[in-house]
Write a protein that holds these residues in place. Structure first.
Motif, PDB file in Angstrom:
ATOM      1  N   ILE A   1       0.841  -1.204   0.000  1.00  0.00           N
ATOM      2  CA  ILE A   1       0.000   0.000   0.000  1.00  0.00           C
ATOM      3  C   ILE A   1       0.874   1.251   0.000  1.00  0.00           C
ATOM      4  O   ILE A   1       0.657   2.185  -0.781  1.00  0.00           O
TER       5      ILE A   1
ATOM      6  N   TRP B   1      -3.355   0.661   7.044  1.00  0.00           N
ATOM      7  CA  TRP B   1      -4.266   0.576   5.907  1.00  0.00           C
ATOM      8  C   TRP B   1      -5.326   1.666   5.810  1.00  0.00           C
ATOM      9  O   TRP B   1      -5.865   1.892   4.724  1.00  0.00           O
ATOM     10  N   LYS B   2      -5.671   2.332   6.901  1.00  0.00           N
ATOM     11  CA  LYS B   2      -6.761   3.301   6.825  1.00  0.00           C
ATOM     12  C   LYS B   2      -6.402   4.397   5.824  1.00  0.00           C
ATOM     13  O   LYS B   2      -5.348   5.036   5.939  1.00  0.00           O
ATOM     14  N   PRO B   3      -7.264   4.633   4.848  1.00  0.00           N
ATOM     15  CA  PRO B   3      -6.905   5.547   3.752  1.00  0.00           C
ATOM     16  C   PRO B   3      -6.465   6.933   4.204  1.00  0.00           C
ATOM     17  O   PRO B   3      -5.524   7.505   3.632  1.00  0.00           O
ATOM     18  N   GLU B   4      -7.115   7.456   5.256  1.00  0.00           N
ATOM     19  CA  GLU B   4      -6.739   8.805   5.685  1.00  0.00           C
ATOM     20  C   GLU B   4      -5.330   8.842   6.269  1.00  0.00           C
ATOM     21  O   GLU B   4      -4.606   9.841   6.112  1.00  0.00           O
TER      22      GLU B   4
ATOM     23  N   ALA C   1       1.599   4.018  -2.993  1.00  0.00           N
ATOM     24  CA  ALA C   1       1.288   5.426  -2.723  1.00  0.00           C
ATOM     25  C   ALA C   1       2.486   6.316  -3.012  1.00  0.00           C
ATOM     26  O   ALA C   1       2.346   7.398  -3.612  1.00  0.00           O
TER      27      ALA C   1
ATOM     28  N   ALA D   1      -2.772   8.268   3.315  1.00  0.00           N
ATOM     29  CA  ALA D   1      -2.627   9.506   2.533  1.00  0.00           C
ATOM     30  C   ALA D   1      -1.744  10.507   3.264  1.00  0.00           C
ATOM     31  O   ALA D   1      -0.821  11.091   2.671  1.00  0.00           O
TER      32      ALA D   1
END
Length: 315
Positions: free
Chosen positions: A62, A294-297, A66, A300
């Motif tokens: 991940i 893993w949490k998208p926020e 990114a 990011a």
């Protein structure tokens, strides 16, 4: 894979399936290239070392993907014995992990697309310690990033468990019948790193219990290449490795650290921060160790910060 075979490979923007050799074992890896990838151009590189038991399709992948979207060439891999790599199955051994991390750097250095003056290490969970060790002994590395560090200090762990007798009885003695059996039969003995039954949960440490919310079926880290197996007879080797023995060698290395203020592993992260004074530390309020996987926020925010931090080191 030989150097000639590596040079002959054709890559594309995005994910590329590659492999390299580490101490004679085939290491399966994913190489991510930026959207503007062109033959003849080169890019700063990031090697992402996964957590213990982790594989390239989970959190390491991940973050590798990114960062590739931010202009980096990135590589993450299955350590030997895990996922699609060769080697003795399901063994987590610091010596092996560090060597695989070093050889991942060596592989990236063979690629024409790598800006060889700007290569960085990133580790996650226990992989932070192995990436930090590789960095400490590799002057080619321009900076280090650590996400949810899980860093052991043997003497502190012994004290937390109530002394050496209790530590040895609880964590060392159970491995000895497996080691003896392996010596006599040549077969390893496996356990579940992630507890599943109520009885297993009762015997598990906090980090293993936390793994349930990431690795088990239906959870974010549930991928086909990951198996809930670990080699018991080699597990004692983890307790003898501590990055805190090598922090002096990291004094001049630019460092970034991110962890959750509710993480069961935060003690090691705080100790590392105090010992090495990283240039950038991000503490995410209300989140635990695995939330940063893993949490998208969080992915990011952290990938943005790491990208900015590494780019600041590029001369």
């Amino acid at each position: 894979m030989t150097l000639a075979e590596t040079k002959a490979q054709t890559f594309k923007a995005g994910k590329n399936m590659v492999s390299f050799t580490s101490d004679g074992e085939k290491i399966a890896a994913h190489l991510f290239l930026p959207a503007d990838y062109e033959v003849g151009k080169n890019y700063p590189a990031v090697i992402v070392t996964p957590p213990a038991t982790g594989v390239k399709e989970q959190t390491a992948g991940i973050y590798a993907e990114a960062l590739s979207k931010k202009g980096f060439l990135t590589l993450t891999f299955d350590p030997r014995g895990w996922g699609e790599s060769g080697g003795r199955p399901f063994v987590v051994h610091p010596d092996y992990q560090v060597r695989d991390c070093r050889n991942a750097v060596n592989y990236v250095m063979t690629l024409d697309a790598t800006n060889k003056d700007n290569v960085f290490n990133l580790g996650i969970c226990m992989g932070t310690g192995w990436a930090a060790y590789e960095t400490a002994f590799d002057t080619r590395i321009k900076g280090l990033a650590m996400i949810s560090p899980y860093l052991l200090d043997l003497n502190e762990l012994v004290d937390l468990m109530g002394g050496s007798d209790k530590f040895r009885a609880t964590l060392i003695a159970p491995t000895l019948p497996a080691a003896q059996s392996q010596f006599e039969s040549g077969e390893d003995f496996y356990i579940k790193p992630v507890p599943e039954t109520e009885e297993e949960i009762k015997m598990a440490d906090p980090i293993s219990i936390g793994m349930r919310d990431y690795y088990l079926p239906g959870k974010p880290g549930d991928v086909p290449n990951w198996k809930n197996k670990g080699c018991l007879n080699e597990s004692y080797t983890l307790y003898g490795f501590s990055i805190f023995n090598y922090t002096k060698l990291l004094e001049s290395t630019p460092k970034y650290v991110a962890y959750g203020d509710q993480a069961v592993s935060k003690g090691g992260a705080i100790k590392f921060v105090n010992a090495t004074n990283p240039e950038k530390v991000t503490v995410i309020e209300g989140e635990g160790h695995f939330d940063l996987y893993w949490k998208p926020e969080h992915v990011a925010r952290i990938s943005d910060e790491i990208s900015d931090f590494f780019k600041e080191q590029i001369k």
